[in-house]
Design a protein around this motif. Structure first.
Motif: not given
Length: 436
Positions: A73, A69, A76-77
């Motif tokens: 992140e 996770q 995705c950023k």
């Protein structure tokens, strides 16, 4: 480590886990326990004795998933800031969903059909898509996304030397090495697959849209030149699959012919002629050659009524607390899944769906002798038609002012109006909207 332990001892284990996560990312190595997965087969459809009819879901280490996770992140950023993932991808992307996929694609398709054009839609199916991803090609594509070296190193190690075993009813198979694919059931897998097939639509002339591995290609097929363009696009997709070591399940690739003057052209992938359907289940919604959504309404109403029948037979208590809770959880989701796309146009279909809720409300003890409108008022509910109206307005707002604003630019046209009011007009998929 069981999730309950992590939750109850969060203050004690958070600092050690943070140290492990930081060191793992820094040196690009994964603890061996995180690379082991128990495979739980989830039945899909077909012959239950055929192992190919089950989806392998990986159950991996819980701390390992927390680390995934963290990496996700970072992914995705970076992907959002650099707009790496193309607009054609709607799966596992922020502010996109099955509904946005269907509306974006069929908004254009329906407008072409309304203009009298013949349109062909090709539904493409990859064979074991998540399991066939080549690790070498994936790592190479991660480098082209300009991700930092430490993250790429960590992902490479996460994919390398993994093992898995099948666990059923306490029985276990022997451990086997994983040589390709991203684990289904992992946190990071969907994001990696989106990067892997991100360049699928490069060079494609017609409209191609994706939801993870579910892909469809659509374009005008009025004359021979149009159909040749669609065939050329299929040839490009076939070449992409060969270069990226993926395979299309050509038996499941189907063509949906739309429009009155459609010639029912036979398309090919390689030497294989694709079959055609009069209706196709598209992300859980049945789309047929008439595009009137009556078949979808029939299917949804039948399934919802079957569930209501089971509730009526198996649940002894018929109090409003019990029946309403079961209705909200088991029945209404079927009636409202992506309904802003397939909302009924005909009165008979509207009534067919409303009868499901009417039947559910009639089951509640003490309300048997009241009218449908009386029951709704007593329970503080709205009719399904009013709920769809509310849902349409919410969707319109999201397309004009909210999180789907970029998509909305392709759906809405600002029509001429007087000085104080503007009127937005678009396809029949959503409501016309007047706003001050």
């Amino acid at each position: 480590m069981h999730p309950r332990i992590l939750k109850e001892l969060i203050e004690e284990v958070s600092e050690p886990l943070a140290i492990i996560f930081g060191k793992s990312w820094e040196i690009g190595e994964i603890p061996e326990d995180w690379k082991r997965a128990n495979i739980v087969p989830i039945y899909k459809k077909g012959n239950k004795n055929n192992p190919g009819k089950y989806r392998p879901v990986s159950l991996t280490s819980v701390p390992g998933k927390i680390m995934e996770q963290v990496i996700k992140e970072i992914f995705c950023k970076h992907l959002e800031s650099g707009k790496v993932i193309g607009n054609s991808q709607h799966g596992f992307v922020k502010n996109k969903s099955c509904q946005t996929n269907l509306i974006a694609f069929f908004n254009r398709i329906m407008s072409l059909v309304d203009k009298g054009e013949a349109v062909d839609v090709v539904y493409l199916d990859f064979s074991k898509a998540f399991d066939m991803v080549s690790h070498d090609i994936l790592i190479n594509k991660l480098g082209k996304c300009n991700l930092d070296g430490a993250t790429i190193r960590w992902v490479h190690n996460w994919l390398d030397n993994c093992t898995q075993r099948v666990v059923i009813n306490g029985s276990q198979s022997c451990w086997k090495d994983i040589t390709s694919g991203v684990p289904q059931g992992s946190v990071l897998g969907p994001a990696l697959f989106n990067i892997f097939n991100n360049n699928l639509d490069i060079g494609i002339e017609n409209m191609l849209i994706k939801f993870a591995d579910s892909t469809k290609l659509g374009g005008i097929a009025t004359n021979l030149e149009d159909r040749v363009i669609i065939q050329n696009d299929l040839d490009k997709l076939e070449k992409w699959s060969e270069i990226n070591r993926m395979k299309f399940n050509k038996d499941k690739c189907k063509v949906l012919h739309l429009g009155r003057n459609n010639q029912f052209h036979i398309y090919r992938m390689g030497s294989y002629g694709l079959g055609r359907n009069t209706g196709e289940r598209d992300l859980g919604v049945i789309v047929d050659h008439k595009l009137n959504m009556s078949q979808q309404c029939d299917t949804v109403a039948k399934k919802a009524n079957m569930i209501l029948g089971c509730v009526n037979r198996c649940v002894v208590s018929k109090t409003r607390e019990v029946i309403l809770l079961l209705y909200y959880a088991l029945v209404r989701p079927h009636l409202e899944y992506c309904v802003q796309f397939w909302a009924p146009h005909f009165k008979k279909d509207v009534e067919k769906l409303e009868r499901v809720q009417r039947r559910a409300m009639r089951m509640i003890k003490g309300l048997e002798n009241m009218t449908y409108e009386g029951r709704l008022k007593e329970l503080g509910l709205f009719s399904l038609e009013k709920r769809r109206l509310r849902g349409n307005m919410i969707a319109v707002f999201r397309y004009l002012k909210g999180c789907h604003k970029e998509e909305g630019e392709n759906l809405f046209i600002l029509a001429s109006g007087d000085r104080t009011r503007n009127k937005y007009i678009h396809s029949r998929l959503l409501l016309n909207l007047e706003s001050s």
